[in-house]
Design an enzyme around this catalytic site. Structure first.
Site, PDB file in Angstrom:
ATOM      1  N   GLU A 110       0.872  -1.166   0.000  1.00  0.00           N
ATOM      2  CA  GLU A 110       0.000   0.000   0.000  1.00  0.00           C
ATOM      3  C   GLU A 110       0.915   1.224   0.000  1.00  0.00           C
ATOM      4  O   GLU A 110       1.818   1.311   0.831  1.00  0.00           O
ATOM      5  CB  GLU A 110      -0.873   0.026   1.259  1.00  0.00           C
ATOM      6  CG  GLU A 110      -1.875   1.169   1.203  1.00  0.00           C
ATOM      7  CD  GLU A 110      -2.623   1.398   2.506  1.00  0.00           C
ATOM      8  OE1 GLU A 110      -2.180   0.868   3.544  1.00  0.00           O
ATOM      9  OE2 GLU A 110      -3.633   2.116   2.469  1.00  0.00           O
ATOM     10  N   LYS A 120       4.955   1.578  10.902  1.00  0.00           N
ATOM     11  CA  LYS A 120       4.891   2.841  10.189  1.00  0.00           C
ATOM     12  C   LYS A 120       4.694   4.009  11.148  1.00  0.00           C
ATOM     13  O   LYS A 120       5.319   5.051  11.030  1.00  0.00           O
ATOM     14  CB  LYS A 120       3.705   2.781   9.207  1.00  0.00           C
ATOM     15  CG  LYS A 120       4.016   3.304   7.843  1.00  0.00           C
ATOM     16  CD  LYS A 120       2.971   2.818   6.848  1.00  0.00           C
ATOM     17  CE  LYS A 120       2.944   1.309   6.746  1.00  0.00           C
ATOM     18  NZ  LYS A 120       2.024   0.774   5.748  1.00  0.00           N
ATOM     19  N   ARG A 139       6.477 -12.639   9.137  1.00  0.00           N
ATOM     20  CA  ARG A 139       7.143 -11.374   8.855  1.00  0.00           C
ATOM     21  C   ARG A 139       8.502 -11.352   9.540  1.00  0.00           C
ATOM     22  O   ARG A 139       8.750 -12.096  10.470  1.00  0.00           O
ATOM     23  CB  ARG A 139       6.279 -10.195   9.282  1.00  0.00           C
ATOM     24  CG  ARG A 139       6.540  -9.696  10.687  1.00  0.00           C
ATOM     25  CD  ARG A 139       5.938  -8.330  10.965  1.00  0.00           C
ATOM     26  NE  ARG A 139       4.513  -8.228  10.711  1.00  0.00           N
ATOM     27  CZ  ARG A 139       4.011  -7.507   9.725  1.00  0.00           C
ATOM     28  NH1 ARG A 139       4.809  -6.835   8.924  1.00  0.00           N
ATOM     29  NH2 ARG A 139       2.712  -7.432   9.546  1.00  0.00           N
TER      30      ARG A 139
END
Length: 778
Positions: A34, A271, A261
RNA sequence: UGCCCUGUAGCUCAAUUGGCAGAGCGCCUGACUCUGGAUCAGGAGGUUUCUGGUUCGAAUCCAGCCAGGGCAGCCA
């Protein structure tokens, strides 16, 4: 020597699909970021994984922006993401956008409404949330769930055209509000967001699809074969498949697989947290060399090759772990070791005066750029001129007034070699009023230079230096880990307030993550290419800062230190080694609980009956909790099957096969027959499993299966003898080791013999014969 | 306490699908060395979370326990 490439479960899946021709040999993955932030090391891993996996099987990878949220996405981020992909050396088959699929997605949504599989819900978010239930409680249906199709259609059209305000309606899939997987409780497909311009579609759309409704469909549109994502999406996979089913995408179609991950020690990739560090000035920006962003790593001087090697070394699995920073640093050093010429630099200068060397004298010798054990890259210069005079700069850390045990550097009286030059003897340390050493005086021992008569003089150590007359001033930025805590993400997790959580997180910052010093580099560095990387001997790998370094004001970033045995010794004196300090693990006292003990009334009764009927206790406990299975057991027993054997077969193998093979049906008489063949040792346990597997996938005649697969048990000693002899002959080493007392090898040798004797061989008898043979013919 | 995922060396991962538990990193020792680096040689480190069961044989199959993680955004 090629390092052994670790195989992983994803490679296995693709290899299987390729072998089976599932997609006609096609492999198409996608990297689906994204565009709402700058790429970081986690993205890098995903990029390497998706592109690497496809490449490995001759496939390709799309870069597709998952741009379905106008509020957070920006063109700038999209560009940074693509830069990261290309910087890593990958070439997308296509650069695509989910936002280009909005029309297609909408048409599918209309189809779903028409099919009665989706509806417009006109409740607000709060009501929808309340009706969703909780993880332990089922949800309740929306009052709009059964609203007429035409009405939903009309509202959806109005939503799309921006006739309704944000939050007035949503489109939901009609699945099951009581589903144990909460993602399946009538998930939202569209939300209204009409005031916010999308960075590519502007105000064209007033509604935007949610992740689940967009992702699998985008994969399908592009013909993706393997859609990789992180572990937390595993609960979304049923929904991914449900949507594909609903819009009629037939197999072979895109499938989702999840991997763990990457969590790197002393690093965050959140983020929000990275943004906080930037906005509040804890770092200089997104490209601060301490940041785990691609921009930061790049500015620091880490090469994509190192990043790729690192990701490769870490591998992929479904275990959420934490990767040791040492592995990352190893990859960086390993990449640079054969690539970076060696040079001399001093980061914290201390004056060294050579008292017997004429102050006006300067000599220049040719010093090798490369150590003896590194093969220089093709065409690289091999030496550079290195000036030397009576006044030098050395590293402050390389002199000790009171040297500790094992000190290999300078101290008064010590003889040490100046790298590429002479051995010197330290005579005196000059201190200032504060007791700090401001100058060191030493004597050059002539003849100890390369080619000199005393060249081979043994010294305690070697020290780097820079000639003061010709030295070029430089700034050094010495980086350390940004965080002092191994898992900074966890800090403040249990905090009562956001402010406390933030404080706890910021408290994990390493105050020494950046040390800037003024020093000198050797004269030759004045002409180095700005993007060249060097190893400053004994200090680490360095490169000029691409932003701040200028020809007349050099700024060097330390990319990574060298491994430092001395510093390590220091550190380990303070903190005992991990292994030694590990507390005697307080193991949970696991009182042996048998499955049988946990049964309640009815099941308990069934259990007793099954045991009475002759089933083993463990098997009976399993069967007692599974009524259809218990009934199958009963029927098979009635058909004449041996109860004990049947119990095991049904509770274990049939149970497994039933869930593995869709539509598997077991005829009681067949099961009874198999059980009796096994009980009478006409077939082996492994043979019985084969037969059951055949039955599960459509076989009907037990005897025919046994005959066809050659499963009849061969126990005849004469028939088994050749296999024994062959095995002994083929593995003399193991035989010798066995006879020397390594009895665990019997298992290995039995396995070999079984392999030779064929499927029907009686492994038990074979083992006995083998043991005898090994014991006798010594 | 519902559903799902995961437990193999300090860390990250293997183990030819039921047949000798290995590698890389880290750690220790030694050799070599004009980098306390690199390289080379060697070593330590395992009750495969645990408890049962099946089997000649289980890290692998079955059951259960324990532990860690994920899921209740109109984020992805």
């Amino acid at each position: 020597m090629e390092p052994v490439r670790p195989s992983n479960f994803l490679e296995e899946i693709v290899a299987d699909d390729t072998a089976a021709g599932t997609y006609g040999g096609r492999v198409l993955t996608r990297f689906p970021p994204e565009p709402n932030g700058y790429p970081h090391i986690g993205h890098a891993m995903s990029i390497c994984l998706n592109f690497g996996l496809a490449q490995q099987f001759g496939g390709q990878t799309n870069l597709r922006y998952d741009d379905t949220n106008p509020e957070t996405e920006r063109e700038e981020y999209a560009r940074a993401l693509e830069d990261a992909v290309r910087w890593l050396g990958f070439d997308p088959a296509a650069v695509l956008y989910t936002s280009d699929y909005f029309e297609r997605l909408y048409d599918w949504a209309v189809q779903l409404v028409k099919d009665g599989k989706a509806y417009v819900d006109s409740q607000d978010g709060e009501a929808i949330r309340a009706q969703r239930g909780t993880v332990t409680e089922p949800g309740t249906n929306s009052p709009f769930r059964d609203r007429p199709v035409e009405e939903s259609l009309r509202l959806l059209d109005e939503m799309r055209r921006g006739l309704h305000p944000d939050g007035a309606h949503v489109l939901r899939a009609k699945i099951d509000m009581a589903h144990p997987n909460m993602k399946m409780r009538d998930p939202l497909m569209y939300r209204i967001r009409r005031g916010v311009p999308h960075y590519r579609r502007g105000l064209e759309w007033a509604i935007y699809p949610l992740y689940d409704w967009a992702h699998g469909q985008s994969d399908a549109i592009e013909g993706i074969t393997h859609s990789l994502c992180t572990l937390e999406f595993d609960v979304n996979r049923p929904l991914y498949d449900w949507y594909l089913d609903a819009i009629g995408i037939a197999a072979p179609r895109n499938r989702q697989y999840e991997f763990a991950r990457l969590n790197l020690d002393y690093t965050v990739t959140s983020k929000r947290k990275l943004l906080m560090l930037v906005n509040e000035g804890y770092v200089s920006g997104w490209d601060d060399p301490r940041m785990p962003t691609v921009a930061g790593m790049r500015r620091r001087g880490i090469r994509p090759e190192a990043l790729k090697a690192f990701v490769e070394a870490v591998g992929v699995s479904k275990v959420n772990g934490r990767v040791d920073l040492a592995l990352f640093e190893h990859a960086i050093r390993n990449d640079l070791n054969g690539l970076a010429p060696r040079a001399l630099a001093v980061t914290r200068p201390l004056k060294l005066t050579l008292t017997n060397y004429s102050p006006n004298q300067t000599e220049v010798r040719n010093a090798p750029y490369w150590p003896h054990d590194v093969t220089p890259p093709e065409g690289a210069p091999l030496t550079r001129p290195l000036p030397f005079s009576g006044t030098l700069w050395i590293e402050q850390d390389d002199f000790a007034l009171d040297p500790p045990k094992g000190w290999k550097r300078l101290s008064v009286g010590a003889e040490v070699r100046l790298r590429h030059a002479y051995v010197i003897r330290v005579d005196e340390a000059v201190t200032n009023g504060a007791g700090e050493v401001v100058e060191v005086k030493a004597t050059v021992l002539s003849g100890t230079e390369a080619g000199g008569p005393d060249e081979g003089r043994k010294v305690k150590g070697v020290v780097h230096w820079v000639d003061a007359l010709t030295a070029v001033p430089a700034r050094f930025r010495l980086y350390d880990r940004l965080f002092a805590a191994a898992a900074p993400e966890d800090a403040g997790r249990d905090a009562a307030t956001d402010a406390e959580a933030k404080a706890a997180f910021l408290g994990t910052l390493n105050p020494y993550s950046l040390t800037e010093t003024s020093g000198y580099v050797e004269a030759s560095l004045a002409f180095a290419a700005p993007d060249a990387r060097f190893q400053f001997e004994r200090l680490g790998f360095f490169g000029q800062d691409p932003v701040d370094s200028r020809e007349d004001a050099l700024v060097y970033n330390r990319i990574v230190t060298l491994k430092d045995g001395w510093a390590k010794r220091d550190a380990s004196a303070e903190t005992p080694t991990q292994g030694a300090s590990k507390p005697a693990a307080a193991k949970p006292s696991s009182t042996a609980v048998s499955a049988a003990d946990l049964l309640d009334g009815d099941a308990k009764a069934r259990f007793e009956a099954l045991v009475a009927a002759g089933a083993g206790r463990e098997d009976a406990a399993v069967l007692a909790q599974d009524v259809p299975l218990a009934e199958l057991f009963g029927a098979a027993q009635t058909a004449g099957g041996d109860a004990k054997t049947l119990g095991t077969l049904v509770a274990q193998d049939v149970r497994r096969l039933r869930s593995e093979t869709v539509g598997a049906v077991f005829v009681p008489a067949n099961l009874a027959h198999v059980a009796n063949l096994l009980a009478s040792r006409t077939i082996s346990p492994a043979g019985a499993r084969d037969v059951l597997a055949s039955l599960a996938s459509g076989g009907a005649n037990v005897d025919a299966i046994v005959a066809e697969h050659g499963l009849s048990l061969v126990s005849n000693d004469d028939a088994l003898a050749p296999a024994i002899a062959d095995t002994l002959a083929a593995h003399p080493d193991e035989v010798a080791r066995y006879r020397a007392g390594e009895t665990k090898l019997l298992g290995f040798l039995t396995g070999q013999a079984v392999r030779r004797a064929g499927k029907g061989a009686d492994a038990r008898r074979l083992g006995e014969l083998l043991r005898e043979a090994l014991a006798s013919s010594t």
